[in-house]
Design a protein around this motif. Structure first.
Motif, short mmCIF file in Angstrom:
data_model
loop_
_atom_site.label_atom_id
_atom_site.label_comp_id
_atom_site.label_asym_id
_atom_site.label_seq_id
_atom_site.Cartn_x
_atom_site.Cartn_y
_atom_site.Cartn_z
N ASP A 1 17.99 -50.82 10.79
CA ASP A 1 18.72 -51.46 9.70
C ASP A 1 19.61 -50.45 8.98
OD1 ASP A 1 17.53 -53.87 10.27
OD2 ASP A 1 16.07 -53.78 8.63
N ALA A 2 19.12 -49.23 8.83
CA ALA A 2 19.91 -48.19 8.17
C ALA A 2 21.17 -47.86 8.98
CB ALA A 2 19.06 -46.93 7.97
N SER B 1 12.25 -50.81 12.64
CA SER B 1 13.21 -51.79 12.12
C SER B 1 14.00 -51.21 10.95
CB SER B 1 12.47 -53.06 11.68
OG SER B 1 11.89 -53.72 12.78
N ASP B 2 13.31 -50.49 10.08
CA ASP B 2 14.00 -49.88 8.93
C ASP B 2 15.06 -48.88 9.38
OD1 ASP B 2 12.45 -51.37 7.23
OD2 ASP B 2 11.10 -49.72 6.67
N ARG B 3 14.73 -48.09 10.40
CA ARG B 3 15.69 -47.11 10.89
C ARG B 3 16.91 -47.79 11.52
NH1 ARG B 3 11.99 -43.03 14.31
NH2 ARG B 3 14.05 -42.27 14.97
N ASP C 1 15.87 -53.86 20.59
CA ASP C 1 14.84 -54.63 19.90
C ASP C 1 13.66 -55.00 20.80
OD1 ASP C 1 16.11 -54.51 17.49
OD2 ASP C 1 16.90 -56.55 17.54
N ASP D 1 22.65 -50.01 11.07
CA ASP D 1 23.52 -51.18 10.93
C ASP D 1 24.35 -51.10 9.65
OD1 ASP D 1 22.50 -52.22 13.28
OD2 ASP D 1 21.12 -53.61 12.29
N GLY E 1 7.66 -51.69 11.64
CA GLY E 1 8.41 -51.65 10.38
C GLY E 1 9.26 -50.41 10.26
N GLU E 2 8.71 -49.27 10.68
CA GLU E 2 9.48 -48.03 10.65
C GLU E 2 10.70 -48.11 11.57
OE1 GLU E 2 9.14 -43.43 12.24
OE2 GLU E 2 7.29 -44.59 11.96
N GLU F 1 20.42 -43.71 16.47
CA GLU F 1 20.75 -42.89 15.29
C GLU F 1 21.65 -41.72 15.66
OE1 GLU F 1 16.67 -43.46 12.66
OE2 GLU F 1 16.72 -41.97 14.28
#
Length: 347
Positions: free
Chosen positions: A211-212, A207-209, A180, A214, A204-205, A336
């Motif tokens: 979160d996915a 964070s979204d990745r 982070d 997680d 945002g991109e 990822e």
């Protein structure tokens, strides 16, 4: 670095033609680093989208920037990539340590004409100063070590340049850095460079990745993991830093721990084969620079640890070294890739 504010004035070659504006303080929740624009800040006349002056906390010091830098250098491909993804490829006047790892194919063409200041080490002081940068971005404080012949932050400041270190590469943060921290760097550099909209979109991109990942690994049975670096027959274990956090975010439990004496001074430590065998990880993750190093490392691990679960079950996961540098977009890609290797059916 000390904790007193450092004011970096813009180079005289670009005049500051200001108009009035007001920007409220922007604070990064949970990141521990703030970006602020002073009341009555002036809109930057260079065409950048920010407001100046802005104050950025970096490695325990405050940097005040009066206008958007126009001549920027990335001291590692990871930082060069981040700068390109923030939309300032046209401001790059230098890139360094270019042989450490290649840039992703989708952005490589954007820096094809940018001068290469060094190949495997940070550039010499004279070579960096020769391109007259007004902002220099590095993965760690090492890139500013005067004793190694590199330009120090003080020398760059005297030349009118901002020096920015990836949050995870600050000396006091290196052992405890997290994935982070990249979000902090995106916000800080977005403010410094006057590209807040691009920074918001990129953050945002990322964070979204994350979160996915997680969501995908939640509730899974976590494998035990040894994260190693193999050079010939020498093996180092990774037990702290952003590298350690990549394993955690990907859903693994590292068999080496930051609290161990091994990692009291540094995030990595040389270990014996017997130590690795005794911990018997389910998965071994290892960093590589290229295909040849990956092949050599796989051969060594297979021959040395035939009875370790990770080898017996063929769970050896190579990660490009570009994904392990502090302040790298590759940190998210590494999370990822490692998570997919841990839980192939979850994606």
């Amino acid at each position: 670095m000390n904790s007193s504010p450092t004011r970096i004035l813009p180079p005289r070659r670009t005049a500051l033609l200001a108009t009035g504006a007001l920007l409220a303080a922007v604070l990064l929740a949970g990141c521990g680093t703030g970006v602020q624009a002073a009341d009555g800040a002036a809109a930057d006349p260079s065409g950048a989208g920010g407001a100046y002056p802005v104050t950025v906390e970096n490695c325990g010091s405050e940097i005040v920037v009066d206008r958007a830098p126009e001549r920027v250098v990335g001291l590692d491909p990871s930082q060069t990539e981040l700068l390109v993804r923030l939309g300032v490829a046209d401001r790059l006047v230098g890139q360094a340590q270019v042989a450490n790892h290649p840039l992703p194919e989708d952005i490589a063409d954007q820096v094809a004409g940018v001068p290469e200041l060094s190949t495997e080490t940070p550039p010499a002081r004279e070579d960096l100063l020769a391109v007259e940068p007004d902002a220099v971005v590095a993965p760690t404080t090492y890139e500013f070590t005067a004793e190694q012949g590199f330009a120090s932050m003080e020398q760059l400041a005297q030349a009118g340049a901002v020096s920015y270190v990836a949050t995870g590469g600050c000396a006091e943060r290196r052992q405890t850095s997290e994935v982070d921290d990249l979000l902090t760097d995106i916000a800080n550099l977005g403010a410094i460079l006057g590209v807040p909209d691009e920074a918001t979109a990129l953050a945002g991109e990322m964070s979204d990745r994350l979160d996915a990942v997680d969501a995908a690994v939640a509730g899974q049975e976590r494998p035990t993991v040894a994260q190693l670096y193999v050079e010939g027959s020498t093996v180092s274990a990774i037990g702290a830093g952003v590298e350690y956090d990549i394993i955690r975010r990907a859903g693994g439990d590292n068999v080496f721990d930051p609290a161990e004496d091994l990692f009291e001074q540094f995030f990595a430590a040389a270990v014996t084969p017997e130590e690795i065998a005794a911990r018997n990880p389910d998965v071994i993750v290892f960093g590589v620079h290229d295909d040849a190093q990956e092949a050599q490392a796989r051969d060594y691990l297979t021959a040395t640890f035939p009875e370790v679960t990770a080898v017996r079950e063929d769970r050896l996961v190579a990660v490009p070294s570009s994904g392990l540098f502090p302040g790298s977009v590759g940190n998210v890609t590494a999370v990822e890739d490692v998570a997919r290797a841990f839980y192939p059916d979850a994606f």
